[in-house]
Write a protein that holds these residues in place. Structure first.
Motif, PDB file in Angstrom:
ATOM      1  N   ALA A 192       0.463  -1.278  -0.235  1.00  0.00           N
ATOM      2  CA  ALA A 192      -0.117  -0.273  -0.079  1.00  0.00           C
ATOM      3  C   ALA A 192       0.749   1.125   0.108  1.00  0.00           C
ATOM      4  O   ALA A 192       1.084   2.979  -0.383  1.00  0.00           O
ATOM      5  CB  ALA A 192      -1.021   0.307   1.632  1.00  0.00           C
ATOM      6  N   ALA A 193       1.622   1.293   0.437  1.00  0.00           N
ATOM      7  CA  ALA A 193       2.845   2.314   0.918  1.00  0.00           C
ATOM      8  C   ALA A 193       3.739   2.708  -0.265  1.00  0.00           C
ATOM      9  O   ALA A 193       3.701   3.619  -0.419  1.00  0.00           O
ATOM     10  CB  ALA A 193       3.983   2.103   2.513  1.00  0.00           C
ATOM     11  N   ARG A 194       3.872   1.518  -1.070  1.00  0.00           N
ATOM     12  CA  ARG A 194       4.660   1.160  -1.667  1.00  0.00           C
ATOM     13  C   ARG A 194       3.817   2.101  -3.438  1.00  0.00           C
ATOM     14  O   ARG A 194       4.826   3.197  -4.313  1.00  0.00           O
ATOM     15  CB  ARG A 194       5.870   0.766  -2.803  1.00  0.00           C
ATOM     16  N   TYR A 195       2.580   1.246  -3.097  1.00  0.00           N
ATOM     17  CA  TYR A 195       1.951   2.341  -3.796  1.00  0.00           C
ATOM     18  C   TYR A 195       1.741   3.509  -4.445  1.00  0.00           C
ATOM     19  O   TYR A 195       1.007   4.787  -5.402  1.00  0.00           O
ATOM     20  CB  TYR A 195       0.836   1.385  -4.667  1.00  0.00           C
ATOM     21  N   ALA A 196       1.047   4.258  -3.585  1.00  0.00           N
ATOM     22  CA  ALA A 196       0.746   5.602  -2.717  1.00  0.00           C
ATOM     23  C   ALA A 196       1.646   6.024  -3.138  1.00  0.00           C
ATOM     24  O   ALA A 196       1.297   7.410  -3.119  1.00  0.00           O
ATOM     25  CB  ALA A 196       0.439   5.744  -1.228  1.00  0.00           C
ATOM     26  N   GLU A 197       2.841   5.876  -2.586  1.00  0.00           N
ATOM     27  CA  GLU A 197       4.274   6.586  -3.495  1.00  0.00           C
ATOM     28  C   GLU A 197       4.223   7.409  -4.800  1.00  0.00           C
ATOM     29  O   GLU A 197       4.634   8.134  -5.588  1.00  0.00           O
ATOM     30  CB  GLU A 197       5.310   5.638  -2.952  1.00  0.00           C
ATOM     31  N   ARG A 198       4.274   5.887  -5.595  1.00  0.00           N
ATOM     32  CA  ARG A 198       4.151   6.014  -6.783  1.00  0.00           C
ATOM     33  C   ARG A 198       2.820   6.255  -7.150  1.00  0.00           C
ATOM     34  O   ARG A 198       3.025   7.120  -8.464  1.00  0.00           O
ATOM     35  CB  ARG A 198       4.073   4.872  -7.691  1.00  0.00           C
ATOM     36  N   THR A 199       1.541   6.585  -6.529  1.00  0.00           N
ATOM     37  CA  THR A 199       0.421   7.240  -8.138  1.00  0.00           C
ATOM     38  C   THR A 199       0.131   8.495  -6.927  1.00  0.00           C
ATOM     39  O   THR A 199      -1.219   8.812  -7.406  1.00  0.00           O
ATOM     40  CB  THR A 199      -0.373   6.360  -7.644  1.00  0.00           C
ATOM     41  N   GLY A 200       0.126   8.377  -5.646  1.00  0.00           N
ATOM     42  CA  GLY A 200      -0.224   9.461  -4.413  1.00  0.00           C
ATOM     43  C   GLY A 200      -1.687   9.313  -4.279  1.00  0.00           C
ATOM     44  O   GLY A 200      -2.764   9.790  -3.660  1.00  0.00           O
ATOM     45  N   ARG A 201      -2.312   7.480  -4.746  1.00  0.00           N
ATOM     46  CA  ARG A 201      -3.228   7.373  -4.052  1.00  0.00           C
ATOM     47  C   ARG A 201      -3.394   6.159  -2.965  1.00  0.00           C
ATOM     48  O   ARG A 201      -2.130   5.480  -3.090  1.00  0.00           O
ATOM     49  CB  ARG A 201      -4.675   6.665  -5.446  1.00  0.00           C
ATOM     50  N   VAL A 202      -4.217   6.436  -2.329  1.00  0.00           N
ATOM     51  CA  VAL A 202      -4.635   5.368  -1.133  1.00  0.00           C
ATOM     52  C   VAL A 202      -5.355   3.773  -1.188  1.00  0.00           C
ATOM     53  O   VAL A 202      -6.693   4.324  -1.341  1.00  0.00           O
ATOM     54  CB  VAL A 202      -4.810   5.771   0.414  1.00  0.00           C
ATOM     55  N   ARG A 203      -4.089   2.922  -1.586  1.00  0.00           N
ATOM     56  CA  ARG A 203      -5.430   1.130  -1.326  1.00  0.00           C
ATOM     57  C   ARG A 203      -5.156   0.518  -0.453  1.00  0.00           C
ATOM     58  O   ARG A 203      -3.270   0.371   0.076  1.00  0.00           O
ATOM     59  CB  ARG A 203      -4.938   0.996  -3.217  1.00  0.00           C
ATOM     60  N   THR A 204      -5.501  -0.693  -0.391  1.00  0.00           N
ATOM     61  CA  THR A 204      -5.540  -1.530  -0.123  1.00  0.00           C
ATOM     62  C   THR A 204      -4.678  -2.963  -0.488  1.00  0.00           C
ATOM     63  O   THR A 204      -4.956  -2.416  -1.912  1.00  0.00           O
ATOM     64  CB  THR A 204      -7.261  -2.154   1.046  1.00  0.00           C
ATOM     65  N   ALA A 205      -4.007  -3.695   0.197  1.00  0.00           N
ATOM     66  CA  ALA A 205      -3.300  -4.249  -0.773  1.00  0.00           C
ATOM     67  C   ALA A 205      -4.106  -5.176  -1.242  1.00  0.00           C
ATOM     68  O   ALA A 205      -4.056  -5.344  -3.010  1.00  0.00           O
ATOM     69  CB  ALA A 205      -2.688  -5.824   0.356  1.00  0.00           C
ATOM     70  N   ARG A 206      -5.436  -5.614  -1.264  1.00  0.00           N
ATOM     71  CA  ARG A 206      -6.642  -6.471  -1.745  1.00  0.00           C
ATOM     72  C   ARG A 206      -7.036  -5.919  -3.353  1.00  0.00           C
ATOM     73  O   ARG A 206      -6.970  -5.476  -4.618  1.00  0.00           O
ATOM     74  CB  ARG A 206      -7.889  -6.303  -1.217  1.00  0.00           C
ATOM     75  N   GLN A 207      -7.045  -4.357  -3.067  1.00  0.00           N
ATOM     76  CA  GLN A 207      -7.326  -3.318  -4.645  1.00  0.00           C
ATOM     77  C   GLN A 207      -6.843  -3.259  -4.961  1.00  0.00           C
ATOM     78  O   GLN A 207      -6.349  -3.073  -5.864  1.00  0.00           O
ATOM     79  CB  GLN A 207      -7.733  -1.643  -3.396  1.00  0.00           C
ATOM     80  N   ILE A 208      -5.296  -2.826  -4.419  1.00  0.00           N
ATOM     81  CA  ILE A 208      -3.627  -3.206  -5.464  1.00  0.00           C
ATOM     82  C   ILE A 208      -3.909  -4.545  -6.529  1.00  0.00           C
ATOM     83  O   ILE A 208      -3.688  -4.591  -7.318  1.00  0.00           O
ATOM     84  CB  ILE A 208      -2.864  -2.450  -4.849  1.00  0.00           C
ATOM     85  N   ALA A 209      -4.439  -5.150  -5.683  1.00  0.00           N
ATOM     86  CA  ALA A 209      -3.848  -6.807  -6.441  1.00  0.00           C
ATOM     87  C   ALA A 209      -5.615  -6.914  -7.465  1.00  0.00           C
ATOM     88  O   ALA A 209      -4.830  -6.680  -8.845  1.00  0.00           O
ATOM     89  CB  ALA A 209      -4.495  -7.905  -5.577  1.00  0.00           C
ATOM     90  N   ALA A 210      -6.305  -6.246  -7.354  1.00  0.00           N
ATOM     91  CA  ALA A 210      -7.486  -5.590  -8.336  1.00  0.00           C
ATOM     92  C   ALA A 210      -6.804  -5.030  -9.457  1.00  0.00           C
ATOM     93  O   ALA A 210      -7.652  -5.038 -10.913  1.00  0.00           O
ATOM     94  CB  ALA A 210      -8.479  -5.190  -7.361  1.00  0.00           C
ATOM     95  N   ALA A 211      -6.356  -3.760  -8.844  1.00  0.00           N
ATOM     96  CA  ALA A 211      -5.914  -3.263 -10.601  1.00  0.00           C
ATOM     97  C   ALA A 211      -4.678  -3.943 -10.797  1.00  0.00           C
ATOM     98  O   ALA A 211      -4.933  -3.897 -11.952  1.00  0.00           O
ATOM     99  CB  ALA A 211      -5.562  -1.792  -9.240  1.00  0.00           C
TER     100      ALA A 211
END
Length: 319
Positions: A192-211
């Motif tokens: 979640a932290a690394r995805y937010a760092e890349r995109t500025g969007r806060v997501r859960t691990a499950r949401q990131i997996a879906a993305a």
């Protein structure tokens, strides 16, 4: 004749999973309840015991013993939690087995949750019968445990196999106070932290997996980095211990398809010096793994005693 049963409890940060098993570790019934982590040790154990009583009401039997798997550093001999994350209030220092025994009147045994996970999988799951196994859990954090020569190897201070807290994976701060540990790359919190760092969007691990499954390049990159990092840690373990069978569980592992490709590519690119490839298997027991492993610990501890009691089933021996 009254059926003999064992109870296994997995006290997690958000959910407590309880199973009722026969002496051969077949699951007779199960229940999941919210963990009151903010309310203290007595409340957490109380919620688990309420679930045990619920199962005994639905599936009557003679309760022989209880095993508990708990997050954090535990003293398995005294049955007490030594260190817990800030997700739990009043958990560090809590005497778990004394509370269980006082309420249920049967022997109780405590293990770290990852130790219970690998015991469950090595006794009744994906790696049953394999003598040397590294167990890894990918959840809010990253945990590890070793099963050597057919039994749990905890090490002299109970921290053997803690692959999530091996450094060399960047410089981000870890929840344990260190920096650059595998947990900062491969845990649900890290994804979640690394995805937010890349995109500025806060997501859960499950949401990131879906993305990622929908083709989001940033989400795919986060999982690719995690898979490659896990592979590097497994290769380090294989080089040090010559253990080349790995079983992986935990919430993040439910997105195994996203981790599997980059992980296997990294393992293939640089195999262990032994020349024997690393075999990585997903958990076969799923959400029951820790609870079944906890019940297996109770069975292992009780088997010598049950053997001396006429009319009590011993089940299969295990480590």
């Amino acid at each position: 004749m009254t059926r003999e049963v064992l109870a296994g409890i997995d006290i997690g940060g958000t959910t407590t999973q309880v199973v009722l098993c026969d002496p051969d570790l077949g699951v007779l019934d199960r229940a999941g309840v919210p963990t009151p982590a903010a309310d203290g040790g007595a409340a957490m154990v109380g919620a688990a015991l309420d679930a045990v009583r619920l199962l005994l009401g639905r599936t009557p039997g003679r309760l022989l013993g209880v095993g508990v798997g708990a997050a954090g550093v535990v003293d398995a001999r005294s049955g007490r939690v030594l260190v817990a994350s800030d997700s739990f209030r009043g958990w560090a220092g809590f005497a778990v087995t004394a509370a269980v025994e006082g309420e249920l009147g049967v022997p109780a045994f405590l293990d770290n949750d990852v130790n219970a996970f690998v015991r469950g999988e090595a006794t009744a799951g994906a790696v049953a019968g394999v003598p040397h196994v590294l167990g890894v859990t990918l959840g809010t954090g990253v945990g590890g445990a070793l099963w050597l020569d057919g039994s749990l190897y905890a090490g002299p201070r109970g921290a053997a196999g803690e692959i999530g807290h091996v450094p060399g994976f960047g410089d981000l701060p870890c929840t344990c106070g260190g920096r650059g540990h595998l947990e900062t790359l491969a845990s649900g919190r890290a994804l979640a932290a690394r995805y937010a760092e890349r995109t500025g969007r806060v997501r859960t691990a499950r949401q990131i997996a879906a993305a990622a499954a929908a083709g989001d390049g940033h989400a795919l990159a986060v999982y690719e980095e995690a898979g490659a990092g896990i592979a590097r840690a497994l290769l380090l373990a294989a080089g040090l211990l010559d253990v080349t069978t790995v079983v992986v569980g935990g919430g993040v592992s439910r997105s195994w398809a996203l981790l599997d490709g980059p992980l296997r590519a990294a393992l293939t690119a640089e195999p262990p010096v032994s020349g024997h490839g690393v075999d990585v298997l997903p958990s076969a027991l799923g959400a029951d793994a820790v609870a079944i492993g906890a019940a297996a610990r109770a069975r292992a501890e009780l088997t010598p005693l049950l053997a001396r009691v006429p009319g009590i089933s011993r089940g299969r021996p295990d480590g």
